[in-house]
Design a protein around this motif. Structure first.
Motif, PDB file in Angstrom:
ATOM      1  N   MET A 266      -2.463 -17.599  20.008  1.00  0.00           N
ATOM      2  CA  MET A 266      -1.053 -17.213  20.398  1.00  0.00           C
ATOM      3  C   MET A 266      -0.741 -15.785  20.302  1.00  0.00           C
ATOM      4  SD  MET A 266       2.079 -18.059  17.770  1.00  0.00           S
ATOM      5  CE  MET A 266       2.061 -19.850  17.984  1.00  0.00           C
ATOM      6  N   ALA A 267      -0.104 -15.329  21.411  1.00  0.00           N
ATOM      7  CA  ALA A 267       0.183 -13.752  21.456  1.00  0.00           C
ATOM      8  C   ALA A 267       0.769 -13.089  20.440  1.00  0.00           C
ATOM      9  CB  ALA A 267       0.936 -13.504  22.678  1.00  0.00           C
ATOM     10  N   ASN A 268       0.093 -11.964  19.889  1.00  0.00           N
ATOM     11  CA  ASN A 268       0.622 -11.272  18.683  1.00  0.00           C
ATOM     12  C   ASN A 268       0.661 -11.890  17.494  1.00  0.00           C
ATOM     13  OD1 ASN A 268       1.435  -8.952  20.429  1.00  0.00           O
ATOM     14  ND2 ASN A 268       3.283  -9.873  21.405  1.00  0.00           N
ATOM     15  N   GLU A 269      -0.073 -12.771  17.504  1.00  0.00           N
ATOM     16  CA  GLU A 269      -0.379 -13.333  15.971  1.00  0.00           C
ATOM     17  C   GLU A 269      -1.006 -12.510  15.124  1.00  0.00           C
ATOM     18  OE1 GLU A 269      -2.287 -17.370  13.998  1.00  0.00           O
ATOM     19  OE2 GLU A 269      -2.712 -17.061  16.221  1.00  0.00           O
ATOM     20  N   TYR A 270      -1.873 -11.522  15.517  1.00  0.00           N
ATOM     21  CA  TYR A 270      -2.562 -10.595  14.528  1.00  0.00           C
ATOM     22  C   TYR A 270      -1.715  -9.515  14.157  1.00  0.00           C
ATOM     23  CZ  TYR A 270      -6.647  -8.276  12.539  1.00  0.00           C
ATOM     24  OH  TYR A 270      -7.473  -7.654  11.700  1.00  0.00           O
ATOM     25  N   PRO A 271      -1.556  -9.147  12.647  1.00  0.00           N
ATOM     26  CA  PRO A 271      -0.577  -8.236  12.184  1.00  0.00           C
ATOM     27  C   PRO A 271      -0.875  -6.805  12.912  1.00  0.00           C
ATOM     28  CG  PRO A 271      -2.261  -8.681  10.688  1.00  0.00           C
ATOM     29  CD  PRO A 271      -2.370  -9.706  11.581  1.00  0.00           C
ATOM     30  N   GLN A 272       0.185  -6.322  13.379  1.00  0.00           N
ATOM     31  CA  GLN A 272       0.341  -5.061  13.845  1.00  0.00           C
ATOM     32  C   GLN A 272       1.204  -3.952  13.409  1.00  0.00           C
ATOM     33  OE1 GLN A 272       1.352  -6.157  18.078  1.00  0.00           O
ATOM     34  NE2 GLN A 272       0.421  -7.972  17.520  1.00  0.00           N
TER      35      GLN A 272
ATOM     36  N   GLU B 212       0.139  -2.849   4.778  1.00  0.00           N
ATOM     37  CA  GLU B 212       0.330  -3.748   3.815  1.00  0.00           C
ATOM     38  C   GLU B 212       1.537  -4.562   3.887  1.00  0.00           C
ATOM     39  OE1 GLU B 212      -2.141  -4.576   1.551  1.00  0.00           O
ATOM     40  OE2 GLU B 212      -3.226  -3.150   2.538  1.00  0.00           O
ATOM     41  N   ILE B 213       2.556  -3.653   4.204  1.00  0.00           N
ATOM     42  CA  ILE B 213       3.882  -4.663   4.592  1.00  0.00           C
ATOM     43  C   ILE B 213       3.659  -5.407   5.845  1.00  0.00           C
ATOM     44  CG2 ILE B 213       6.227  -4.108   5.303  1.00  0.00           C
ATOM     45  CD1 ILE B 213       6.375  -1.629   3.655  1.00  0.00           C
ATOM     46  N   ALA B 214       3.074  -4.596   6.760  1.00  0.00           N
ATOM     47  CA  ALA B 214       2.820  -5.467   8.056  1.00  0.00           C
ATOM     48  C   ALA B 214       1.920  -6.695   8.051  1.00  0.00           C
ATOM     49  CB  ALA B 214       2.060  -4.788   9.121  1.00  0.00           C
ATOM     50  N   LYS B 215       1.377  -6.931   6.680  1.00  0.00           N
ATOM     51  CA  LYS B 215       0.627  -8.131   6.602  1.00  0.00           C
ATOM     52  C   LYS B 215       1.372  -8.985   5.620  1.00  0.00           C
ATOM     53  CE  LYS B 215      -3.199  -6.001   4.606  1.00  0.00           C
ATOM     54  NZ  LYS B 215      -4.371  -5.520   4.180  1.00  0.00           N
TER      55      LYS B 215
ATOM     56  N   VAL C  48      -5.145  -4.254   9.953  1.00  0.00           N
ATOM     57  CA  VAL C  48      -4.103  -4.414  10.957  1.00  0.00           C
ATOM     58  C   VAL C  48      -4.592  -3.715  12.280  1.00  0.00           C
ATOM     59  CG1 VAL C  48      -2.533  -4.744   8.776  1.00  0.00           C
ATOM     60  CG2 VAL C  48      -2.879  -2.547  10.301  1.00  0.00           C
ATOM     61  N   TYR C  49      -3.736  -4.025  13.205  1.00  0.00           N
ATOM     62  CA  TYR C  49      -4.208  -3.375  14.510  1.00  0.00           C
ATOM     63  C   TYR C  49      -3.129  -2.270  14.558  1.00  0.00           C
ATOM     64  CZ  TYR C  49      -5.082  -2.639  19.254  1.00  0.00           C
ATOM     65  OH  TYR C  49      -5.273  -1.896  20.510  1.00  0.00           O
ATOM     66  N   GLY C  50      -3.884  -1.206  14.871  1.00  0.00           N
ATOM     67  CA  GLY C  50      -2.873   0.221  14.837  1.00  0.00           C
ATOM     68  C   GLY C  50      -2.353   0.330  16.414  1.00  0.00           C
TER      69      GLY C  50
END
Length: 272
Positions: free
Chosen positions: A1-7, A226-229, A34-36
């Protein structure tokens, strides 16, 4: 799924020696899983001896950076770094209001850790009125807390009062970083004031080293990651304090003078 990984996204200047600014943020994002992404506002030419030139990017280009990220990705948290002038601050405030990049962590780069002013007074006022009210978390160093709160910090009670003043400016959660200049100092104590009104102190050992470039950037970037996760703000702050202390306490020899902190040591120790 697109953008599933935390960014997560950094809105900051590019530091050519890699120790601070956008580069330190991206190092931190990577080591925290996270992906930056980045919106570059300025470019700085410098090395371990110092900064020798800088240039701000055109605001229409910065607007396009924001628009392109928003059009394709799902940024779950963002942070700001050094914003050189009022125009840049207003441009950033406009875009983080227009687009949804999740909670905003503001590292108010006003003064160095030694107390030297980095912003003109007009830009400082714009920071207070336009950007700080948008902050989910604000992370001023000792001198920035004094400047923002317009008071001298001489005790822990003063730190508590200053944090409350920053909260009244609109920042929901405050991380007021403690003083760390004494030769015989053994610890650094930061005061945290949460949106709920809960306040507490975080303490870690003080490391006597000149390998501390990017500590403020990395602290705010770790909170952002951490918030992004999906971590709570309080847990994110606690993790960031430990992360940066480990990174400072395990220096790496890069450059001849003032060097970077060791993000990889923090990654290894905290992932055990």
């Amino acid at each position: 799924m697109a953008n599933e990984y935390p960014q997560a996204m950094t809105i900051a200047g590019s530091d050519s020696d890699g120790s601070a600014g956008m580069q330190a943020d991206l190092h931190t994002f990577f080591t925290r899983g996270v992906y930056g992404m980045s919106v570059m506002t300025t470019a700085v030419a410098g090395n371990s001896y110092g900064i020798h030139a800088s240039v701000s990017l055109p605001t229409d280009f910065i607007d396009q950076e924001f628009a392109d990220v928003a059009d394709d990705f799902e940024v779950r948290a963002a942070k700001t770094g050094m914003l050189a002038d009022s125009t840049l601050i207003k441009t950033v405030a406009k875009n983080v209001t227009q687009f949804d990049f999740g909670p905003l962590v503001v590292d108010p780069v006003i003064m160095t850790k030694h107390g030297n002013m980095l912003l003109e007074e007009s830009a400082f006022e714009t920071l207070r009125t336009d950007l700080i009210p948008l902050a989910t978390v604000i992370t001023p160093n000792f001198y920035e807390t004094q400047k923002l709160a317009e008071m001298t910090l001489e005790s822990e009670d003063d730190m508590v009062k200053a944090a409350r003043k920053l909260q009244l400016m609109g920042a929901k959660n405050v991380v007021a970083k403690g003083y760390h200049q004494d030769a015989d100092q053994s610890e650094v104590r930061d005061y945290v004031l949460l949106e709920s009104g809960t306040g507490f102190w975080l303490s870690e050992p003080y490391h006597h080293t000149d390998r501390v470039n990017g500590t403020g950037d990395s602290l705010s970037a770790c909170i952002t990651a951490e918030i992004a996760k999906g971590t709570s703000v309080e847990a994110a702050i606690r993790t960031a304090k430990k992360y940066v202390n480990i990174a400072i306490g395990n220096p790496i020899e890069v450059g001849h003078k003032f060097g970077p902190i060791n993000h990889w040591a923090a990654q290894d120790e905290m992932n055990r």
